[in-house]
Design a protein around this motif. Structure first.
Motif, short mmCIF file in Angstrom:
data_model
loop_
_atom_site.label_atom_id
_atom_site.label_comp_id
_atom_site.label_asym_id
_atom_site.label_seq_id
_atom_site.Cartn_x
_atom_site.Cartn_y
_atom_site.Cartn_z
N VAL A 30 0.71 -1.27 -0.11
CA VAL A 30 0.12 0.08 0.10
C VAL A 30 1.02 1.36 0.13
N ARG A 31 1.86 1.44 0.64
CA ARG A 31 2.86 2.40 0.91
C ARG A 31 3.51 2.53 -0.61
N GLU A 32 3.67 1.67 -1.49
CA GLU A 32 4.43 1.74 -2.83
C GLU A 32 3.14 2.42 -3.69
N LEU A 33 2.09 1.70 -3.40
CA LEU A 33 0.90 2.25 -4.19
C LEU A 33 0.68 3.65 -4.10
N ALA A 34 0.57 4.17 -2.72
CA ALA A 34 0.62 5.64 -2.70
C ALA A 34 1.63 6.38 -3.00
N ALA A 35 3.06 6.07 -3.08
CA ALA A 35 3.84 6.90 -3.83
C ALA A 35 3.86 6.72 -5.18
N GLY A 38 1.36 9.25 -6.19
CA GLY A 38 1.81 10.51 -5.76
C GLY A 38 1.01 11.05 -4.50
N THR A 39 0.37 10.28 -3.66
CA THR A 39 -0.49 10.71 -2.69
C THR A 39 -0.13 10.22 -1.37
N PRO A 40 -0.40 10.96 -0.31
CA PRO A 40 0.19 10.71 0.88
C PRO A 40 -0.67 9.29 1.41
N LEU A 41 0.45 8.58 2.22
CA LEU A 41 -0.06 7.18 2.47
C LEU A 41 -1.51 7.12 3.30
N GLY A 42 -1.68 8.33 4.37
CA GLY A 42 -3.01 8.52 4.88
C GLY A 42 -4.29 8.67 3.89
N SER A 43 -3.82 9.28 2.92
CA SER A 43 -5.09 9.33 1.82
C SER A 43 -5.40 7.96 1.29
N THR A 44 -4.62 6.99 1.12
CA THR A 44 -4.74 5.82 0.52
C THR A 44 -5.87 5.04 1.59
N TYR A 45 -5.41 5.07 2.97
CA TYR A 45 -6.23 4.45 4.02
C TYR A 45 -7.52 5.18 4.01
N HIS A 46 -7.50 6.78 3.85
CA HIS A 46 -8.80 7.41 4.18
C HIS A 46 -9.63 6.94 2.93
N GLY A 50 -10.71 -0.29 3.75
CA GLY A 50 -10.82 -1.85 3.61
C GLY A 50 -9.10 -2.25 3.27
N GLY A 51 -8.32 -1.38 3.24
CA GLY A 51 -6.80 -1.74 2.99
C GLY A 51 -6.69 -2.16 1.60
N LYS A 52 -5.67 -2.90 1.35
CA LYS A 52 -5.00 -3.47 0.10
C LYS A 52 -5.94 -4.25 -0.78
N GLN A 53 -6.73 -4.98 0.11
CA GLN A 53 -7.77 -5.84 -0.78
C GLN A 53 -8.78 -5.03 -1.20
N GLN A 54 -9.28 -3.80 -0.72
CA GLN A 54 -10.45 -2.88 -1.16
C GLN A 54 -9.74 -2.16 -2.59
N LEU A 55 -8.57 -1.76 -2.21
CA LEU A 55 -7.90 -1.01 -3.42
C LEU A 55 -7.34 -1.63 -4.46
N ALA A 56 -7.00 -3.14 -4.35
CA ALA A 56 -6.82 -3.93 -5.46
C ALA A 56 -8.01 -4.47 -6.16
N ALA A 57 -9.13 -4.54 -5.45
CA ALA A 57 -10.43 -4.72 -6.09
C ALA A 57 -10.97 -3.64 -7.16
N GLU A 58 -10.78 -2.34 -6.69
CA GLU A 58 -11.32 -1.19 -7.13
C GLU A 58 -10.16 -0.87 -8.40
N ALA A 59 -8.74 -1.49 -8.12
CA ALA A 59 -8.09 -1.35 -9.49
C ALA A 59 -8.06 -2.39 -10.64
#
Length: 190
Positions: A30-35, A38-46, A50-59
């Motif tokens: 998730v840290r690498e995805l945020a970097a 070009g967004t802050p890590l906190g934005s990713t969790y905001h 649901g974390g990495k699985q939620q982000l991966a599903a949306e991707a």
């Protein structure tokens, strides 16, 4: 403000799809995805509590929607012409990325699902494949193919193209895609 927020969220999703298609889901944090986005890590969790699985599903859904749009557009010219255009799109994707980019849907589908809960990304991948098969089957039926044969042919096309993309990446050559294209065109032309 809401528009800017939506833009950040979309950048994260698009960036995740790009990283997953290049490195796979397990090799992407998730840290690498945020970097990468070009967004802050906190934005990713905001945006993705649901974390990495939620982000991966949306991707995966993001990438699947892009492929669906290409398929639907190109298949308007007929199954064979649509297949040719779709395979040309994949060829450009492979060559332009120097064979580093494949399909994020396949990348998620072949990895072991997480042990810690519902594999949202895997479910999104299954849904993507089903949508692509449906789009292809509808195009085949619209051009006179029997419903059962259209469904089988659509599954074959999706499986063959996904496999060919993986072979091309491994060999760093478009020859597998060209070989699959020739056989699929002959099949669809019947």
């Amino acid at each position: 403000m809401a528009e800017e927020s939506q833009g950040s969220r979309q950048r994260i999703v698009a960036g995740a799809a790009d990283m997953i298609r290049r490195r796979g889901l397990a090799a992407t944090s998730v840290r690498e995805l945020a970097a990468h986005a070009g967004t802050p890590l906190g934005s990713t969790y905001h945006y993705f509590p649901g974390g990495k699985q939620q982000l991966a599903a949306e991707a995966v859904r993001f990438a699947a929607d892009a492929v669906t749009a290409v398929l639907e557009k190109e298949l308007r010219a007929g199954p064979v012409a649509g297949l040719r255009a779709f395979l040309a799109w994949w060829r450009r994707t492979l060559v332009d990325s120097d064979y580093r980019a494949g399909c994020p849907v396949l990348a998620v589908a072949v990895e072991e699902p997480p042990a810690d809960g519902t594999p949202q990304a895997l479910a999104a991948a299954a849904e993507a494949f089903a949508v692509w098969e449906d789009v292809l089957a509808r195009a085949l039926r619209a051009h006179g193919t029997d419903a059962a044969e259209a469904a089988q042919s659509a599954t074959l096309v999706v499986a063959a193209v996904e496999g060919a993309v993986a072979l091309c990446r491994a060999r760093r050559d478009t020859a597998p895609l060209d070989a699959v294209a020739a056989r699929l065109e002959a099949l669809l032309a019947r």
